[in-house]
Design a protein around this motif. Structure first.
Motif, PDB file in Angstrom:
ATOM      1  N   THR A 181       0.746  -1.143  -0.005  1.00 41.62           N
ATOM      2  CA  THR A 181      -0.151  -0.090  -0.022  1.00 41.62           C
ATOM      3  C   THR A 181       0.879   1.199   0.106  1.00 41.62           C
ATOM      4  OG1 THR A 181      -0.024  -0.304   2.301  1.00 41.62           O
ATOM      5  CG2 THR A 181      -1.987  -1.165   1.333  1.00 41.62           C
ATOM      6  N   ARG A 520      -3.869  -5.537  -3.248  1.00 38.03           N
ATOM      7  CA  ARG A 520      -4.505  -4.368  -3.514  1.00 38.03           C
ATOM      8  C   ARG A 520      -5.177  -4.233  -5.142  1.00 38.03           C
ATOM      9  NH1 ARG A 520      -0.568   0.827  -3.986  1.00 38.03           N
ATOM     10  NH2 ARG A 520       0.477  -1.155  -4.913  1.00 38.03           N
ATOM     11  N   GLU A 524      -8.848  -4.149  -6.364  1.00 40.40           N
ATOM     12  CA  GLU A 524      -9.343  -3.269  -7.438  1.00 40.40           C
ATOM     13  C   GLU A 524      -9.994  -3.767  -8.500  1.00 40.40           C
ATOM     14  OE1 GLU A 524      -5.983  -0.505  -8.160  1.00 40.40           O
ATOM     15  OE2 GLU A 524      -6.173   0.230  -5.966  1.00 40.40           O
TER      16      GLU A 524
END
Ligand code: AMP
Length: 531
Positions: A181, A520, A524
């Motif tokens: 992140t 991540r 998405e």
């Protein structure tokens, strides 16, 4: 005597006491280079001379962009020993991020493996105004601007160097976290932290590397110092085998067999592929007694498959901010003689803490969790090889509590024997209808299915349950499996609400530059899947 703990201690000890021990390194073209520690010492002195001639001064940053090789090892010593800082750049960054990293670190000279020069060329194309001198290591098909040849640079220099006295608190190596992140964050390892980490990591109940060992770090030197092996191996005089750019299972197996590797280290993905190859060829690797696996949790199925082939998996946990090793799993003396199932249970945990890590595990109210192996809390650590800050990140500071402990962000349990078990990264837990589901446990269960190669579990937004688990699965070569059959198989092993709502099959699970699942990106990609 108040003598500074500097990297040069390890270097000079290796030259005086382990001079004849070998370093074997695979070149980009597959050929093998053989050196002794004595040869290595001369080359390190030559490199130091070349660095000084190139204008590198104490405190300057020098970048490496390379595979695990003897040249990278030379940089690991020459750069810190002249008082400069080696920035080990992650070669798997996107082109735009590569120049960002060079600029953020303030690198004054950049060493690039020949086979990686095209990658740097692509990075430069994204930033035409970027100007830095390069040194190319080995033959290359790309032409970098303002580049010198590594071997030619060394050849001009004497093989002795008058090393400066350094403060043990000066920086030695700079490494950026893999950043699942946000922006990468830089961590500077000092001479002192590097030496102390090598000592702690080398202990028999930690990595346990000895002079008689042949060690092959597959974990990259561009990520947290390959878990300290480049310092640990010369310190104990182990034979070092550097696999270069060939990390496919067949090439690794060839090196293990050909060089008699006894200990190797890397992330689970590498060993999943090696396991498949060993099974395909029904092969054993008699010299290899220990595989240190970390970076992500070891899937139990991988542990069992390797164990069946006579290879002991030693599970380790750590993080960039900790230099990196925090725990290593070995059988506790009180568990010797216990049934195998009990020993296996603890060996599958992340392990027990190394001596220079103070730790505490706190629940949401800040109370220490009981050592029952069940109650989870966040892990906080403190110690001389834990970072006190991030490099030039302004507001993004590590999180410390009033006692100076660093928040790891890992959620875990600790049992009566002191074995740490990572239940999750706090952000990777799936919270379904108020109940936590451990993505790690779920992944391990799914990876226990004979057709599954790898599985990543993510939590996706759900109208009723707020979040529900979804599994992204890559199958083993030649295997066939569909969504309902896997869900049915899981139904025999899990309670109903833990079964992923969807199973998505992919060829490969996206990963960060250092082999962790890029959750991540998965989150998405599939964001609205359940809505
Ligand atoms: P990095 O700084 O990129 O090495 O990432 C460190 C993080 O990787 C840790 O905080 C953990 O979340 C994860 N990690 C490292 N080793 C393990 C392991 N053996 N099992 C589970 N997670 C791990």
């Amino acid at each position: 005597m108040d003598v500074p703990l500097v990297v040069r201690w390890i270097f000079e000890h290796a030259l005086r006491n382990h001079a004849s021990r070998p370093i074997v390194s695979r070149e980009d073209d597959g050929s093998i280079v053989r050196l002794t520690y004595a040869d290595f010492g001369r080359r390190v002195a030559q490199l130091a001379g070349a660095l000084v001639e190139a204008g590198i001064r104490p405190g300057d940053r020098v970048a490496s962009f390379g595979w695990n090789s003897h040249r990278h090892l030379e940089l690991y010593f020459a750069v810190p020993m002249i008082g400069a800082v080696l920035h080990t750049t992650n070669i798997r960054l996107f082109p735009e991020q590569v120049c960002w990293a060079f600029e953020h670190a303030g690198d004054r000279l950049i060493f690039v493996d020949g086979s990686l020069a095209p990658a740097v060329e692509r990075a430069l194309a994204t930033k035409p105004d970027f100007r830095r001198p390069f040194v190319v290591m080995g033959p290359s098909s790309a032409s970098l601007p303002d580049a010198q040849d590594y071997e030619a640079m060394l050849a001009r220099q004497p093989d002795r160097f008058d090393w400066p006295e350094l403060d043990e608190r000066s920086g030695a190596i700079l490494c950026y976290t893999s950043a699942t992140t946000g922006d990468p964050k830089g961590v500077v390892f000092t001479h002192r932290s590097t030496v102390l980490h090598a000592f702690a990591g080398g202990l028999a109940d930690a990595l346990g590397v000895r002079q008689r060992d042949t060690v092959m770090p597959v974990v990259p030197m561009f990520h947290v110092n390959a878990w300290g092996i480049p310092f640990l191996a010369p310190m104990v005089g182990a034979k070092l085998v550097m696999p270069g750019n060939r990390l496919d299972p067949a090439s690794l197996i060839e090196l293990i067999e050909g060089e008699g590797v006894t200990i190797s280290l890397g992330v689970p993905t590498v060993w999943l592929a090696v396991r498949d190859e060993l099974e395909k060829r029904d092969l054993r690797l008699p010299t290899l007694h220990t595989l240190v696996i970390g970076g992500s949790a070891v899937p139990p199925s991988l542990f069992d498959d390797l164990e069946r082939r006579g290879i002991r998996t030693v599970h380790a946990w750590g993080m960039t901010e900790m230099s990196p090793i925090g725990t290593v799993s070995r059988v506790h003396a009180d568990l010797e003689g216990e049934p195998w199932e009990k020993q296996r249970d603890v060996l599958l945990k992340q392990g027990r803490f190394t001596p220079l890590v103070a730790w505490k595990i706190l629940d949401d109210d800040g109370r220490a969790v009981p050592h029952d192996g069940r109650t989870a809390g966040q892990l906080w650590v403190r110690g001389p090889a834990v970072t006190g800050s991030y490099y030039r990140t302004g507001a993004a500071l590590p999180v410390f509590d009033a006692e100076g402990y660093f928040a790891t962000g890992d959620v875990c349990t600790i049992d009566e024997f002191g074995y740490l078990h990572i239940v999750d990264r706090s952000k990777d837990l799936v919270k379904s209808g108020g109940e936590w589901i451990s993505s790690v446990d779920l992944e391990n269960t799914i990876m226990g299915h004979p057709s599954v190669r790898e599985a990543a579990v993510i939590g996706l937004a759900h109208l009723k349950w707020v979040e529900r688990p979804v599994a992204v699965v890559a199958l083993r070569e030649g295997a066939a499996l569909d969504e309902p059959s896997l869900q049915a198989w899981l139904g025999e092993r899990l309670v109903k609400w833990q079964i992923p709502d969807r199973v998505l099959f992919v060829d490969a699970i996206p990963r960060t530059g250092v082999g962790k699942f890029l959750k991540r990106e998965l989150r998405e990609r599939y964001r609205d899947l359940l809505i």
